[in-house]
Design a protein around this motif. Structure first.
Motif, PDB file in Angstrom:
ATOM      1  N   TRP A  39       0.849  -1.187   0.000  1.00 37.24           N
ATOM      2  CA  TRP A  39       0.000   0.000   0.000  1.00 37.24           C
ATOM      3  C   TRP A  39       0.889   1.242   0.000  1.00 37.24           C
ATOM      4  O   TRP A  39       1.734   1.402   0.877  1.00 37.24           O
ATOM      5  CB  TRP A  39      -0.899  -0.007   1.235  1.00 37.24           C
ATOM      6  CG  TRP A  39      -1.855   1.134   1.268  1.00 37.24           C
ATOM      7  CD1 TRP A  39      -1.789   2.239   2.060  1.00 37.24           C
ATOM      8  CD2 TRP A  39      -3.007   1.315   0.451  1.00 37.24           C
ATOM      9  NE1 TRP A  39      -2.835   3.079   1.792  1.00 37.24           N
ATOM     10  CE2 TRP A  39      -3.598   2.538   0.801  1.00 37.24           C
ATOM     11  CE3 TRP A  39      -3.596   0.558  -0.562  1.00 37.24           C
ATOM     12  CZ2 TRP A  39      -4.741   3.019   0.187  1.00 37.24           C
ATOM     13  CZ3 TRP A  39      -4.741   1.029  -1.162  1.00 37.24           C
ATOM     14  CH2 TRP A  39      -5.294   2.247  -0.787  1.00 37.24           C
ATOM     15  N   THR A  58       1.886   5.149   0.539  1.00 33.38           N
ATOM     16  CA  THR A  58       1.515   6.285   1.380  1.00 33.38           C
ATOM     17  C   THR A  58       2.606   7.338   1.271  1.00 33.38           C
ATOM     18  O   THR A  58       3.709   7.063   0.825  1.00 33.38           O
ATOM     19  CB  THR A  58       1.273   5.871   2.848  1.00 33.38           C
ATOM     20  OG1 THR A  58       0.620   6.934   3.540  1.00 33.38           O
ATOM     21  CG2 THR A  58       2.556   5.516   3.565  1.00 33.38           C
ATOM     22  N   ASP A  70       2.653  14.003  10.096  1.00 32.34           N
ATOM     23  CA  ASP A  70       3.279  12.738  10.480  1.00 32.34           C
ATOM     24  C   ASP A  70       4.636  12.920  11.138  1.00 32.34           C
ATOM     25  O   ASP A  70       5.212  11.952  11.637  1.00 32.34           O
ATOM     26  CB  ASP A  70       3.481  11.849   9.242  1.00 32.34           C
ATOM     27  CG  ASP A  70       2.195  11.560   8.501  1.00 32.34           C
ATOM     28  OD1 ASP A  70       1.156  11.337   9.161  1.00 32.34           O
ATOM     29  OD2 ASP A  70       2.229  11.541   7.254  1.00 32.34           O
ATOM     30  N   ALA A  89       0.162   3.916  12.529  1.00 32.71           N
ATOM     31  CA  ALA A  89      -0.963   4.285  11.664  1.00 32.71           C
ATOM     32  C   ALA A  89      -0.713   3.811  10.232  1.00 32.71           C
ATOM     33  O   ALA A  89      -1.625   3.306   9.576  1.00 32.71           O
ATOM     34  CB  ALA A  89      -1.191   5.794  11.700  1.00 32.71           C
ATOM     35  N   PHE A  90       0.517   3.964   9.740  1.00 35.79           N
ATOM     36  CA  PHE A  90       0.838   3.490   8.390  1.00 35.79           C
ATOM     37  C   PHE A  90       0.611   1.976   8.289  1.00 35.79           C
ATOM     38  O   PHE A  90       0.038   1.488   7.308  1.00 35.79           O
ATOM     39  CB  PHE A  90       2.290   3.796   8.028  1.00 35.79           C
ATOM     40  CG  PHE A  90       2.659   5.254   7.947  1.00 35.79           C
ATOM     41  CD1 PHE A  90       1.709   6.251   7.753  1.00 35.79           C
ATOM     42  CD2 PHE A  90       3.982   5.640   8.064  1.00 35.79           C
ATOM     43  CE1 PHE A  90       2.067   7.592   7.672  1.00 35.79           C
ATOM     44  CE2 PHE A  90       4.357   6.973   7.981  1.00 35.79           C
ATOM     45  CZ  PHE A  90       3.398   7.947   7.782  1.00 35.79           C
ATOM     46  N   GLU A 128      -1.361   0.092  10.202  1.00 41.95           N
ATOM     47  CA  GLU A 128      -2.802  -0.181  10.337  1.00 41.95           C
ATOM     48  C   GLU A 128      -3.535   0.064   9.021  1.00 41.95           C
ATOM     49  O   GLU A 128      -4.377  -0.731   8.601  1.00 41.95           O
ATOM     50  CB  GLU A 128      -3.402   0.687  11.440  1.00 41.95           C
ATOM     51  CG  GLU A 128      -4.912   0.583  11.567  1.00 41.95           C
ATOM     52  CD  GLU A 128      -5.384  -0.740  12.141  1.00 41.95           C
ATOM     53  OE1 GLU A 128      -6.527  -1.133  11.841  1.00 41.95           O
ATOM     54  OE2 GLU A 128      -4.623  -1.376  12.880  1.00 41.95           O
ATOM     55  N   ARG A 129      -3.239   1.165   8.371  1.00 42.44           N
ATOM     56  CA  ARG A 129      -3.911   1.473   7.100  1.00 42.44           C
ATOM     57  C   ARG A 129      -3.629   0.401   6.060  1.00 42.44           C
ATOM     58  O   ARG A 129      -4.529   0.000   5.318  1.00 42.44           O
ATOM     59  CB  ARG A 129      -3.466   2.834   6.588  1.00 42.44           C
ATOM     60  CG  ARG A 129      -3.986   3.965   7.431  1.00 42.44           C
ATOM     61  CD  ARG A 129      -3.457   5.288   6.964  1.00 42.44           C
ATOM     62  NE  ARG A 129      -3.716   6.298   7.971  1.00 42.44           N
ATOM     63  CZ  ARG A 129      -3.050   7.414   8.075  1.00 42.44           C
ATOM     64  NH1 ARG A 129      -2.079   7.705   7.228  1.00 42.44           N
ATOM     65  NH2 ARG A 129      -3.345   8.283   9.021  1.00 42.44           N
ATOM     66  N   ALA A 130      -2.402  -0.073   5.997  1.00 46.88           N
ATOM     67  CA  ALA A 130      -2.064  -1.114   5.021  1.00 46.88           C
ATOM     68  C   ALA A 130      -2.804  -2.413   5.331  1.00 46.88           C
ATOM     69  O   ALA A 130      -3.309  -3.076   4.416  1.00 46.88           O
ATOM     70  CB  ALA A 130      -0.555  -1.340   4.987  1.00 46.88           C
ATOM     71  N   THR A 147      -5.678  -2.677   6.861  1.00 51.48           N
ATOM     72  CA  THR A 147      -7.077  -2.412   6.523  1.00 51.48           C
ATOM     73  C   THR A 147      -7.302  -2.520   5.015  1.00 51.48           C
ATOM     74  O   THR A 147      -8.273  -3.135   4.560  1.00 51.48           O
ATOM     75  CB  THR A 147      -7.495  -1.019   7.032  1.00 51.48           C
ATOM     76  OG1 THR A 147      -7.436  -1.026   8.460  1.00 51.48           O
ATOM     77  CG2 THR A 147      -8.900  -0.648   6.583  1.00 51.48           C
ATOM     78  N   GLU A 148      -6.411  -1.939   4.226  1.00 51.38           N
ATOM     79  CA  GLU A 148      -6.552  -1.992   2.766  1.00 51.38           C
ATOM     80  C   GLU A 148      -6.309  -3.395   2.230  1.00 51.38           C
ATOM     81  O   GLU A 148      -6.909  -3.790   1.231  1.00 51.38           O
ATOM     82  CB  GLU A 148      -5.625  -0.972   2.106  1.00 51.38           C
ATOM     83  CG  GLU A 148      -5.987   0.466   2.420  1.00 51.38           C
ATOM     84  CD  GLU A 148      -7.413   0.851   2.027  1.00 51.38           C
ATOM     85  OE1 GLU A 148      -7.994   0.254   1.079  1.00 51.38           O
ATOM     86  OE2 GLU A 148      -7.986   1.750   2.680  1.00 51.38           O
ATOM     87  N   ARG A 170      -9.568  -5.094   2.748  1.00 55.21           N
ATOM     88  CA  ARG A 170     -10.519  -4.550   1.769  1.00 55.21           C
ATOM     89  C   ARG A 170     -10.256  -5.140   0.380  1.00 55.21           C
ATOM     90  O   ARG A 170     -11.183  -5.514  -0.344  1.00 55.21           O
ATOM     91  CB  ARG A 170     -10.433  -3.029   1.734  1.00 55.21           C
ATOM     92  CG  ARG A 170     -11.511  -2.369   0.876  1.00 55.21           C
ATOM     93  CD  ARG A 170     -11.342  -0.868   0.730  1.00 55.21           C
ATOM     94  NE  ARG A 170     -10.855  -0.165   1.894  1.00 55.21           N
ATOM     95  CZ  ARG A 170     -11.613   0.264   2.916  1.00 55.21           C
ATOM     96  NH1 ARG A 170     -12.898   0.033   2.920  1.00 55.21           N
ATOM     97  NH2 ARG A 170     -11.070   0.932   3.914  1.00 55.21           N
TER      98      ARG A 170
END
Length: 148
Positions: free
Chosen positions: A16, A18, A24, A38-39, A41-43, A45-46, A49
């Motif tokens: 992912w 970013t 940041d 956070a970086f 976690e976002r990856a 989550t994606e 998805r």
């Protein structure tokens, strides 16, 4: 981290992109250490998805959430303001009620961070441990990089 899967090209790896923004960083333009979480976690989550299992869908349809139980991080080099980063996700282990995820953050192919993330499967209502639903479990089993 020993035997990192990120050195092996594999269709089961997820990446992912970013970018590092002002928010940041600290006053010196270096990414604040907690922002890496956070970086990561976002990856994750994606990644879910992209598999067709967004977190809201898992919660609403399966009464399932994944929560971080433990994390080991190796900070190798700092990321800085405006850096374009790739955050990788690879499923190392899928058990009936937990996952072990290997993650990495890179800039232009240079490793900045390695992380091992242990996730617990919980029921969304009471946050108690529960089994991953059978169809999702089978799908995740097929995505493991290796069986230990």
């Amino acid at each position: 981290m020993p035997d990192s899967p990120f050195s092996i090209p594999d269709s089961r790896l997820f990446s992912w992109p970013t970018r590092v923004y002002w928010e940041d960083t600290d006053a010196g333009g270096v990414v604040y250490h907690a922002q890496y979480l956070a970086f990561l976690e976002r990856a994750r989550t994606e990644w879910l998805r992209a598999l067709g299992h967004g977190q809201e869908l898992l919660r609403g349809s399966h009464d399932l959430v994944f929560a971080v139980r433990a994390m080991r991080i190796d900070f190798r080099k700092p990321a800085r303001l405006d850096d374009a980063l790739q955050v990788s996700v690879a499923l190392r282990e899928c058990r009936r009620a937990s996952l072990v995820i290997d993650q990495a953050i890179e800039r232009d192919g240079e490793r900045l961070l390695d992380a091992e993330v242990r996730l617990a499967a919980l029921d969304a209502g009471g946050f108690r441990p529960r089994a991953i639903p059978a169809t999702l479990y089978q799908e995740l089993q097929s995505l493991q990089l290796r069986s230990d």
